[in-house]
Scaffold this motif. Structure first.
Motif, PDB file in Angstrom:
ATOM      1  N   GLU A   1       0.980  -1.567  -0.008  1.00 18.50           N
ATOM      2  CA  GLU A   1       0.006   0.157   0.117  1.00 18.50           C
ATOM      3  C   GLU A   1       0.694   0.930  -0.392  1.00 18.50           C
ATOM      4  OE1 GLU A   1      -3.402  -0.392  -0.271  1.00 18.50           O
ATOM      5  OE2 GLU A   1      -3.643  -1.869   0.044  1.00 18.50           O
ATOM      6  N   SER A   2       2.417   1.526   0.376  1.00 13.37           N
ATOM      7  CA  SER A   2       2.807   2.069   0.260  1.00 13.37           C
ATOM      8  C   SER A   2       3.410   2.650  -1.187  1.00 13.37           C
ATOM      9  CB  SER A   2       3.931   2.184   1.863  1.00 13.37           C
ATOM     10  OG  SER A   2       5.244   1.429   1.052  1.00 13.37           O
ATOM     11  N   GLY A   3       3.442   1.489  -1.911  1.00 17.09           N
ATOM     12  CA  GLY A   3       3.291   2.139  -3.326  1.00 17.09           C
ATOM     13  C   GLY A   3       5.034   0.762  -3.622  1.00 17.09           C
ATOM     14  N   LEU A   4       5.650   1.575  -4.476  1.00 13.63           N
ATOM     15  CA  LEU A   4       7.117   0.951  -5.216  1.00 13.63           C
ATOM     16  C   LEU A   4       8.323   2.431  -5.051  1.00 13.63           C
ATOM     17  CD1 LEU A   4       5.371  -1.767  -7.666  1.00 13.63           C
ATOM     18  CD2 LEU A   4       5.788  -2.065  -5.172  1.00 13.63           C
ATOM     19  N   ALA A   5       8.343   2.925  -5.097  1.00 13.37           N
ATOM     20  CA  ALA A   5       9.657   4.451  -4.225  1.00 13.37           C
ATOM     21  C   ALA A   5      10.043   3.840  -4.731  1.00 13.37           C
ATOM     22  CB  ALA A   5       8.636   5.414  -3.297  1.00 13.37           C
ATOM     23  N   GLY A   6      11.199   2.713  -3.967  1.00 13.85           N
ATOM     24  CA  GLY A   6      12.413   1.878  -4.133  1.00 13.85           C
ATOM     25  C   GLY A   6      12.746   1.519  -5.311  1.00 13.85           C
ATOM     26  N   PHE A   7      11.358   0.770  -6.434  1.00 12.72           N
ATOM     27  CA  PHE A   7      12.277   0.804  -7.404  1.00 12.72           C
ATOM     28  C   PHE A   7      12.313   1.652  -8.462  1.00 12.72           C
ATOM     29  CE2 PHE A   7      10.547  -2.754  -4.909  1.00 12.72           C
ATOM     30  CZ  PHE A   7      11.403  -3.080  -4.849  1.00 12.72           C
ATOM     31  N   GLU A   8      13.186   1.329  -9.477  1.00 17.71           N
ATOM     32  CA  GLU A   8      13.532   2.559 -10.722  1.00 17.71           C
ATOM     33  C   GLU A   8      12.497   2.561 -11.864  1.00 17.71           C
ATOM     34  OE1 GLU A   8      17.187   2.607 -12.170  1.00 17.71           O
ATOM     35  OE2 GLU A   8      18.362   3.565  -9.914  1.00 17.71           O
ATOM     36  N   ALA A   9      11.491   3.802 -12.757  1.00 19.94           N
ATOM     37  CA  ALA A   9      11.087   2.013 -13.360  1.00 19.94           C
ATOM     38  C   ALA A   9      11.579   2.048 -14.678  1.00 19.94           C
ATOM     39  CB  ALA A   9      10.394   4.218 -14.196  1.00 19.94           C
ATOM     40  N   GLY A  10      11.284   1.159 -15.287  1.00 20.15           N
ATOM     41  CA  GLY A  10      11.563   0.380 -15.946  1.00 20.15           C
ATOM     42  C   GLY A  10      12.772  -0.695 -14.950  1.00 20.15           C
ATOM     43  N   SER A  11      12.789  -0.645 -14.637  1.00 19.88           N
ATOM     44  CA  SER A  11      13.650  -1.627 -14.314  1.00 19.88           C
ATOM     45  C   SER A  11      13.576  -3.259 -13.886  1.00 19.88           C
ATOM     46  CB  SER A  11      14.326  -1.323 -12.278  1.00 19.88           C
ATOM     47  OG  SER A  11      13.174  -1.381 -11.647  1.00 19.88           O
ATOM     48  N   PHE A  12      12.306  -3.526 -14.251  1.00 22.78           N
ATOM     49  CA  PHE A  12      11.708  -5.166 -14.255  1.00 22.78           C
ATOM     50  C   PHE A  12      11.228  -5.431 -15.994  1.00 22.78           C
ATOM     51  CE2 PHE A  12      12.076  -3.907  -9.872  1.00 22.78           C
ATOM     52  CZ  PHE A  12      13.318  -4.840  -9.672  1.00 22.78           C
TER      53      PHE A  12
ATOM     54  N   ARG B   1       4.888   0.759 -14.251  1.00 21.54           N
ATOM     55  CA  ARG B   1       5.906   1.867 -13.913  1.00 21.54           C
ATOM     56  C   ARG B   1       7.117   1.321 -14.257  1.00 21.54           C
ATOM     57  NH1 ARG B   1       9.570   4.385 -10.084  1.00 21.54           N
ATOM     58  NH2 ARG B   1       7.835   3.173  -8.477  1.00 21.54           N
ATOM     59  N   VAL B   2       7.656   0.477 -13.469  1.00 22.27           N
ATOM     60  CA  VAL B   2       8.423  -0.418 -12.690  1.00 22.27           C
ATOM     61  C   VAL B   2       8.891  -1.401 -13.678  1.00 22.27           C
ATOM     62  CG1 VAL B   2       8.195   0.755 -10.500  1.00 22.27           C
ATOM     63  CG2 VAL B   2       7.427  -1.836 -10.956  1.00 22.27           C
ATOM     64  N   GLY B   3       7.448  -2.100 -14.610  1.00 22.99           N
ATOM     65  CA  GLY B   3       7.869  -3.025 -15.596  1.00 22.99           C
ATOM     66  C   GLY B   3       7.243  -2.781 -16.277  1.00 22.99           C
ATOM     67  N   ARG B   4       7.617  -3.343 -17.561  1.00 21.80           N
ATOM     68  CA  ARG B   4       7.261  -3.267 -18.906  1.00 21.80           C
ATOM     69  C   ARG B   4       6.162  -4.527 -18.954  1.00 21.80           C
ATOM     70  NH1 ARG B   4      11.763  -5.048 -23.141  1.00 21.80           N
ATOM     71  NH2 ARG B   4      12.575  -5.964 -21.734  1.00 21.80           N
ATOM     72  N   THR B   5       5.671  -5.570 -18.297  1.00 17.03           N
ATOM     73  CA  THR B   5       4.234  -6.376 -18.406  1.00 17.03           C
ATOM     74  C   THR B   5       4.635  -6.690 -17.151  1.00 17.03           C
ATOM     75  OG1 THR B   5       5.486  -7.671 -20.461  1.00 17.03           O
ATOM     76  CG2 THR B   5       4.141  -8.480 -18.869  1.00 17.03           C
ATOM     77  N   GLY B   6       3.464  -6.248 -16.756  1.00 18.68           N
ATOM     78  CA  GLY B   6       2.167  -6.948 -14.994  1.00 18.68           C
ATOM     79  C   GLY B   6       1.820  -7.841 -15.804  1.00 18.68           C
ATOM     80  N   ILE B   7       1.645  -8.392 -14.321  1.00 17.58           N
ATOM     81  CA  ILE B   7       1.028 -10.202 -14.550  1.00 17.58           C
ATOM     82  C   ILE B   7      -0.383  -9.942 -12.915  1.00 17.58           C
ATOM     83  CG2 ILE B   7       0.339 -12.527 -14.144  1.00 17.58           C
ATOM     84  CD1 ILE B   7       3.212 -12.742 -16.394  1.00 17.58           C
ATOM     85  N   VAL B   8      -2.083 -10.065 -13.200  1.00 15.47           N
ATOM     86  CA  VAL B   8      -1.830 -10.202 -12.252  1.00 15.47           C
ATOM     87  C   VAL B   8      -3.024 -11.468 -12.186  1.00 15.47           C
ATOM     88  CG1 VAL B   8      -4.060  -9.226 -11.038  1.00 15.47           C
ATOM     89  CG2 VAL B   8      -1.931  -7.667 -11.165  1.00 15.47           C
ATOM     90  N   THR B   9      -3.049 -12.069 -11.003  1.00 15.22           N
ATOM     91  CA  THR B   9      -4.417 -13.003 -11.036  1.00 15.22           C
ATOM     92  C   THR B   9      -5.450 -12.522  -9.904  1.00 15.22           C
ATOM     93  OG1 THR B   9      -3.447 -14.407  -8.900  1.00 15.22           O
ATOM     94  CG2 THR B   9      -2.482 -14.549 -11.577  1.00 15.22           C
ATOM     95  N   PHE B  10      -7.243 -13.136 -10.058  1.00  7.98           N
ATOM     96  CA  PHE B  10      -7.751 -12.884  -8.893  1.00  7.98           C
ATOM     97  C   PHE B  10      -8.287 -13.734  -9.327  1.00  7.98           C
ATOM     98  CE2 PHE B  10      -7.983 -10.429 -12.880  1.00  7.98           C
ATOM     99  CZ  PHE B  10     -10.007 -10.370 -12.907  1.00  7.98           C
TER     100      PHE B  10
END
Length: 205
Positions: free
Chosen positions: A70-81, A105-114
């Motif tokens: 919930e605090s986000g991914l501020a520690g990871f650079e844009a496009g780093s994964f 922001r941090v990845g080129r491809t997202g994968i979500v399951t729900f």
């Protein structure tokens, strides 16, 4: 010898290209990352808030960061994964839109399951006047951590609003892929997507 993955995690692993960088959000004990490292030479990090999960990751030799998503991914650079995975976690998050934006922001491809709330047994239980309880939604209304349940169509609309498009979508029930009336007959959804502003890597299903 690598232990077999859960069917849904095996599908996710099938979407990830060898040698890529993966960020697994809500990674639990690091089972997916350990499997990808051993079978596809994948590198990356897991993010997990639960201490038991963090200990499990460490025991598997998986790089893990203890953090509340919930605090986000501020520690990871844009496009780093290359890939950012969020498996069976989004339905319990307070700020769903923020985590989708951060994944893009941090990845080129997202994968979500729900859990697919459009599954017919969920609809039937609602028609009978009660909240659904099923394999993918195993809680009673008064003790559930799930606060943002959705259907396949709902999630598709959310991705569109956030400038993303779906590359692949699989719906499953009890470990089997459902191809006929997936929003009605599938209880678990897996979605791979990318930002319309980026170029996705080539990956085998």
């Amino acid at each position: 010898m690598t232990a077999p993955l859960r069917p849904d995690l095996a599908r996710i692993a099938g979407w990830i290209a060898a040698g890529s960088r993966v960020l697994d959000l809500g990674c639990a004990d690091g089972e997916l990352l350990a499997h990808l490292r051993e079978t596809k030479q994948v590198s990356g990090y897991g993010v997990e808030i639960d201490m038991a999960g963090v200990i499990g990751c460490v025991s598997r030799g998986v790089n893990v960061i203890q953090r509340d998503l919930e605090s986000g991914l501020a520690g990871f650079e844009a496009g780093s994964f290359d890939y950012v995975v969020l498996s069976l976690t989004i339905q319990s998050m307070k700020n769903v839109e923020a985590i989708i934006d951060e994944m893009l922001r941090v990845g080129r491809t997202g994968i979500v399951t729900f859990p697919n709330f459009g599954y017919w047994e969920n609809r039937w239980q609602l028609l009978k006047g009660g909240m659904p309880v099923s394999e993918t939604i195993p809680y009673q209304w008064y003790n559930t951590p799930n606060i943002h349940l959705c259907t396949l169509n709902d999630f598709d609309e959310l991705l569109t609003r956030h400038g993303a498009r779906i590359n692949s979508q699989i719906v499953m029930h009890k470990g089997r892929r459902i191809t006929f009336l997936p929003n009605l007959l599938g209880s678990l959804a897996l979605v791979r997507f990318e930002s319309l502003a980026k170029t996705a890597p080539t990956a085998a299903e």
